[in-house]
Design a protein around this motif. Structure first.
Motif, PDB file in Angstrom:
ATOM      1  N   SER A 150       0.816  -1.220   0.000  1.00 21.99           N
ATOM      2  CA  SER A 150       0.000   0.000   0.000  1.00 21.99           C
ATOM      3  C   SER A 150       0.846   1.264   0.000  1.00 21.99           C
ATOM      4  O   SER A 150       0.345   2.349  -0.286  1.00 21.99           O
ATOM      5  CB  SER A 150      -0.929   0.018   1.220  1.00 21.99           C
ATOM      6  OG  SER A 150      -0.173   0.228   2.407  1.00 21.99           O
ATOM      7  N   MET A 151       2.127   1.135   0.339  1.00 20.65           N
ATOM      8  CA  MET A 151       3.025   2.289   0.429  1.00 20.65           C
ATOM      9  C   MET A 151       2.480   3.365   1.369  1.00 20.65           C
ATOM     10  O   MET A 151       2.807   4.543   1.238  1.00 20.65           O
ATOM     11  CB  MET A 151       3.281   2.900  -0.959  1.00 20.65           C
ATOM     12  CG  MET A 151       3.863   1.931  -1.962  1.00 20.65           C
ATOM     13  SD  MET A 151       5.515   1.400  -1.479  1.00 20.65           S
ATOM     14  CE  MET A 151       5.926   0.272  -2.815  1.00 20.65           C
ATOM     15  N   GLY A 152       1.628   2.953   2.307  1.00 18.60           N
ATOM     16  CA  GLY A 152       1.044   3.891   3.252  1.00 18.60           C
ATOM     17  C   GLY A 152      -0.078   4.727   2.677  1.00 18.60           C
ATOM     18  O   GLY A 152      -0.600   5.620   3.355  1.00 18.60           O
ATOM     19  N   LYS A 153      -0.500   4.434   1.449  1.00 16.47           N
ATOM     20  CA  LYS A 153      -1.556   5.228   0.815  1.00 16.47           C
ATOM     21  C   LYS A 153      -2.924   4.814   1.348  1.00 16.47           C
ATOM     22  O   LYS A 153      -3.140   3.668   1.722  1.00 16.47           O
ATOM     23  CB  LYS A 153      -1.502   5.058  -0.698  1.00 16.47           C
ATOM     24  CG  LYS A 153      -0.220   5.587  -1.322  1.00 16.47           C
ATOM     25  CD  LYS A 153      -0.176   5.297  -2.808  1.00 16.47           C
ATOM     26  CE  LYS A 153       1.130   5.784  -3.424  1.00 16.47           C
ATOM     27  NZ  LYS A 153       1.226   5.425  -4.858  1.00 16.47           N
ATOM     28  N   THR A 154      -3.858   5.751   1.348  1.00 13.23           N
ATOM     29  CA  THR A 154      -5.222   5.504   1.804  1.00 13.23           C
ATOM     30  C   THR A 154      -6.181   6.329   0.965  1.00 13.23           C
ATOM     31  O   THR A 154      -5.758   7.196   0.187  1.00 13.23           O
ATOM     32  CB  THR A 154      -5.389   5.897   3.291  1.00 13.23           C
ATOM     33  OG1 THR A 154      -5.070   7.281   3.451  1.00 13.23           O
ATOM     34  CG2 THR A 154      -4.485   5.061   4.193  1.00 13.23           C
ATOM     35  N   ASN A 155      -7.470   6.043   1.125  1.00 12.26           N
ATOM     36  CA  ASN A 155      -8.547   6.894   0.599  1.00 12.26           C
ATOM     37  C   ASN A 155      -8.390   7.268  -0.871  1.00 12.26           C
ATOM     38  O   ASN A 155      -8.388   8.433  -1.249  1.00 12.26           O
ATOM     39  CB  ASN A 155      -8.693   8.167   1.447  1.00 12.26           C
ATOM     40  CG  ASN A 155      -9.070   7.859   2.875  1.00 12.26           C
ATOM     41  OD1 ASN A 155      -9.803   6.908   3.137  1.00 12.26           O
ATOM     42  ND2 ASN A 155      -8.574   8.648   3.809  1.00 12.26           N
ATOM     43  N   GLY A 156      -8.229   6.231  -1.714  1.00 14.92           N
ATOM     44  CA  GLY A 156      -8.182   6.458  -3.152  1.00 14.92           C
ATOM     45  C   GLY A 156      -6.820   6.332  -3.778  1.00 14.92           C
ATOM     46  O   GLY A 156      -6.691   6.464  -5.000  1.00 14.92           O
ATOM     47  N   GLY A 157      -5.781   6.078  -2.991  1.00 12.78           N
ATOM     48  CA  GLY A 157      -4.449   5.863  -3.554  1.00 12.78           C
ATOM     49  C   GLY A 157      -4.348   4.497  -4.200  1.00 12.78           C
ATOM     50  O   GLY A 157      -5.150   3.589  -3.928  1.00 12.78           O
ATOM     51  N   PHE A 158      -3.363   4.325  -5.063  1.00 13.59           N
ATOM     52  CA  PHE A 158      -3.168   3.054  -5.749  1.00 13.59           C
ATOM     53  C   PHE A 158      -2.047   2.267  -5.084  1.00 13.59           C
ATOM     54  O   PHE A 158      -0.994   2.818  -4.751  1.00 13.59           O
ATOM     55  CB  PHE A 158      -2.839   3.278  -7.230  1.00 13.59           C
ATOM     56  CG  PHE A 158      -3.968   3.872  -8.019  1.00 13.59           C
ATOM     57  CD1 PHE A 158      -5.081   3.104  -8.339  1.00 13.59           C
ATOM     58  CD2 PHE A 158      -3.931   5.198  -8.415  1.00 13.59           C
ATOM     59  CE1 PHE A 158      -6.139   3.651  -9.050  1.00 13.59           C
ATOM     60  CE2 PHE A 158      -4.983   5.752  -9.128  1.00 13.59           C
ATOM     61  CZ  PHE A 158      -6.093   4.970  -9.448  1.00 13.59           C
ATOM     62  N   VAL A 159      -2.292   0.967  -4.879  1.00 11.57           N
ATOM     63  CA  VAL A 159      -1.248   0.106  -4.332  1.00 11.57           C
ATOM     64  C   VAL A 159      -0.189  -0.133  -5.398  1.00 11.57           C
ATOM     65  O   VAL A 159      -0.430   0.061  -6.597  1.00 11.57           O
ATOM     66  CB  VAL A 159      -1.829  -1.226  -3.821  1.00 11.57           C
ATOM     67  CG1 VAL A 159      -2.874  -0.976  -2.744  1.00 11.57           C
ATOM     68  CG2 VAL A 159      -2.430  -2.045  -4.959  1.00 11.57           C
ATOM     69  N   GLU A 160       0.987  -0.551  -4.954  1.00 11.81           N
ATOM     70  CA  GLU A 160       2.093  -0.793  -5.873  1.00 11.81           C
ATOM     71  C   GLU A 160       2.689  -2.165  -5.596  1.00 11.81           C
ATOM     72  O   GLU A 160       2.282  -2.860  -4.662  1.00 11.81           O
ATOM     73  CB  GLU A 160       3.164   0.298  -5.696  1.00 11.81           C
ATOM     74  CG  GLU A 160       2.648   1.714  -5.939  1.00 11.81           C
ATOM     75  CD  GLU A 160       3.713   2.766  -5.692  1.00 11.81           C
ATOM     76  OE1 GLU A 160       4.917   2.426  -5.808  1.00 11.81           O
ATOM     77  OE2 GLU A 160       3.351   3.925  -5.390  1.00 11.81           O
ATOM     78  N   LEU A 161       3.666  -2.545  -6.419  1.00  8.89           N
ATOM     79  CA  LEU A 161       4.419  -3.762  -6.189  1.00  8.89           C
ATOM     80  C   LEU A 161       5.767  -3.414  -5.591  1.00  8.89           C
ATOM     81  O   LEU A 161       6.403  -2.432  -5.982  1.00  8.89           O
ATOM     82  CB  LEU A 161       4.636  -4.523  -7.489  1.00  8.89           C
ATOM     83  CG  LEU A 161       3.411  -5.200  -8.116  1.00  8.89           C
ATOM     84  CD1 LEU A 161       3.816  -5.896  -9.410  1.00  8.89           C
ATOM     85  CD2 LEU A 161       2.794  -6.193  -7.157  1.00  8.89           C
ATOM     86  N   GLY A 162       6.202  -4.210  -4.622  1.00 10.76           N
ATOM     87  CA  GLY A 162       7.516  -4.022  -4.028  1.00 10.76           C
ATOM     88  C   GLY A 162       8.080  -5.371  -3.632  1.00 10.76           C
ATOM     89  O   GLY A 162       7.331  -6.351  -3.495  1.00 10.76           O
ATOM     90  N   PRO A 163       9.379  -5.473  -3.444  1.00  4.54           N
ATOM     91  CA  PRO A 163       9.973  -6.739  -2.998  1.00  4.54           C
ATOM     92  C   PRO A 163       9.322  -7.205  -1.695  1.00  4.54           C
ATOM     93  O   PRO A 163       9.153  -6.412  -0.768  1.00  4.54           O
ATOM     94  CB  PRO A 163      11.453  -6.390  -2.807  1.00  4.54           C
ATOM     95  CG  PRO A 163      11.671  -5.182  -3.659  1.00  4.54           C
ATOM     96  CD  PRO A 163      10.393  -4.408  -3.626  1.00  4.54           C
ATOM     97  N   CYS A 164       8.966  -8.458  -1.630  1.00  6.15           N
ATOM     98  CA  CYS A 164       8.333  -8.989  -0.414  1.00  6.15           C
ATOM     99  C   CYS A 164       9.344  -8.931   0.737  1.00  6.15           C
ATOM    100  O   CYS A 164      10.471  -9.412   0.598  1.00  6.15           O
ATOM    101  CB  CYS A 164       7.882 -10.430  -0.629  1.00  6.15           C
ATOM    102  SG  CYS A 164       6.686 -10.628  -1.979  1.00  6.15           S
ATOM    103  N   HIS A 165       8.938  -8.341   1.854  1.00 10.29           N
ATOM    104  CA  HIS A 165       9.879  -8.222   2.969  1.00 10.29           C
ATOM    105  C   HIS A 165       9.464  -9.032   4.196  1.00 10.29           C
ATOM    106  O   HIS A 165      10.192  -9.085   5.177  1.00 10.29           O
ATOM    107  CB  HIS A 165      10.091  -6.758   3.357  1.00 10.29           C
ATOM    108  CG  HIS A 165       8.826  -5.981   3.628  1.00 10.29           C
ATOM    109  ND1 HIS A 165       7.888  -6.356   4.565  1.00 10.29           N
ATOM    110  CD2 HIS A 165       8.373  -4.826   3.081  1.00 10.29           C
ATOM    111  CE1 HIS A 165       6.915  -5.475   4.601  1.00 10.29           C
ATOM    112  NE2 HIS A 165       7.163  -4.532   3.706  1.00 10.29           N
TER     113      HIS A 165
END
Length: 442
Positions: free
Chosen positions: A356-371
């Motif tokens: 989620s990259m900390g996004k909320t309320n209408g932001g788009f999720v992204e792909l990142g290396p699984c941690h």
């Protein structure tokens, strides 16, 4: 300064006892900027209330330079330093022990500016009832240009009650009709289930009778809810005061925070949340664990003394609190359904996860290396077929090409289906096909 509002004009006509209780103002800080700290101390209307104490430091300008500057105040302002970084929670408790002159303790963050006539409205309710804790209305100061405006999330007059969602994130909800009906005038103090925690006033001896903050809470997080529940469930009350206004500078975008000291260990805030719900929420704690499943196995320390405090002081149940004081929270943040499962959402045969990259309320999720550390990569799917993170749901974006994360209620974004394709491995590796995100599994 805020423009004069109808409620602000009404505040001019309140009369307060000239013999109000005396106060000590306690400001806790760590690595605070010089200008914001000095603007707080120099808030002109604040000076008359200061008796004791400033607290903690590390930056160079917070050492000799601060000590020399404080001498100009002829003992009106004092600085105390902890031997180690205690965090704001325990530093406030230590501040209560150090500040002995005032009958009332007023806590302010180190990046505030008080408005004209903030003091009398804040202290007056405590003078009438020592078990009352008061909170000023906290306005928003833009850290870029120091302009000031009311916070959002209130009613037509900007009045809000402090609340939370079931993952224990701080929320503001409009003042309810039930609370409005209790007032004769719009600017009377009104009840709130919780406070944000940085700015409040409390009678010193009453704070000690409550045991100050839970000594097991570390650094930051959850203390605002702990003290709010303790006040309400153990015989006090918490009031927001419209005629007391204090501006607060919120952290600018990109602020990463100060990392916790090594002696604390990992996830102190989440551990604090667990301590709070284990002590105060009774059977409602199951709703927290439904929202924060990763916290179920966290070690949270010994809470036997806190449980004994509740019993010895005949503190009321959380069910009473939810029905009598916090009755309107579930209409804004419904009790969550049970989880079917939880974990990370990993690209099929890849090492990339939805984040989620900390996004909320209408932001788009992204792909990142699984941690494999949870946080912004931790999601849960519930019995309502919602894929969630905290109080946010995943759903298709407007054009259907991206996945959006947004606030939701129980009747929204129920397009996800859950198919279990393998036996249990662990919460982060179990294969769960999620219809709606092609080629991803949890």
């Amino acid at each position: 300064m805020l423009p004069e509002s109808p409620t602000g004009l009404q505040c001019k006509y309140w009369h307060y006892d000239e013999n109000l209780l005396t106060s000590s103002v306690v400001i806790v800080f760590h690595n605070e900027g010089w200008s914001t700290l000095m603007r707080t101390v120099h808030s002109e209307p604040a000076i008359r209330a200061f008796r004791e104490a400033l607290f903690s430091c590390r930056f160079k300008h917070l050492k000799a330079k601060l000590d020399d500057y404080i001498k100009l105040w002829n003992g009106l302002v004092k600085v105390f330093r902890n031997e180690r970084r205690e965090g704001l929670i325990q530093a406030r408790s230590i501040g209560a022990q150090k500040a002995k002159l005032g009958q009332v303790l007023i806590y302010l963050d180190a990046h505030c500016e008080v408005a004209v006539n903030w003091y009398a409205p804040l202290v007056a309710p405590i003078s009438k009832d020592r078990t009352t804790c008061t909170v000023p209305l906290i306005d928003y100061i833009d850290g870029n240009d120091y302009s000031i405006e009311p916070q959002q999330g209130g009613d037509e007059d900007g009045f809000a009650r402090g609340a939370w969602d079931w993952s224990l994130l701080w929320k503001r909800i409009p003042l309810s009709h039930k609370e409005k009906a209790k007032r004769k005038h719009k600017t009377e103090p009104y009840r709130s289930p919780a406070m944000a925690g940085g700015l409040f006033a409390i009678e010193r001896e009453f704070f000690f009778e409550l045991g100050l903050y839970d000594p097991g809470l570390q650094i930051w997080g959850g203390e605002n809810f702990e003290i709010s529940y303790k006040i309400w469930q153990c015989g006090g009350k918490l009031l927001f005061v419209p005629c007391s206004r204090v501006g607060h500078i919120y952290r600018l975008e990109g602020w990463q925070g100060n990392p916790p000291p090594l002696y604390v260990g990992s996830s102190p805030t989440l551990k604090n949340y667990v301590r709070v719900v284990e002590v105060w929420w009774d059977e409602y704690k199951d709703y927290f664990y439904a929202s924060r499943p990763e916290s179920k196995a966290l070690p949270y320390g010994d809470i036997s003394e806190l449980k004994k405090f509740r019993e010895d002081h005949n503190c009321k149940s959380f069910k009473w609190f939810m029905e009598e004081i916090a009755y309107d929270i579930t209409s804004h943040y419904p009790l969550p359904p049970k989880n079917v499962d939880w974990g990370e959402i990993r690209g099929f045969e890849t090492v990339y996860c939805i984040d989620s990259m900390g996004k909320t309320n209408g932001g788009f999720v992204e792909l990142g290396p699984c941690h494999r550390m949870g946080g912004n990569q931790l999601f849960r799917i519930n019995e309502a077929n919602q894929l969630m993170q905290y109080d946010q749901c995943l759903t298709k974006g407007p054009d259907g090409s991206k996945i959006m994360i947004t606030h939701c209620n129980l009747n929204e974004f129920k397009e996800w289906q859950y198919f279990k394709l393998s036996s249990f491995i662990d919460n982060y590796c179990e294969v769960l096909m999620l219809v709606g995100v092609p080629d991803f599994h949890i």
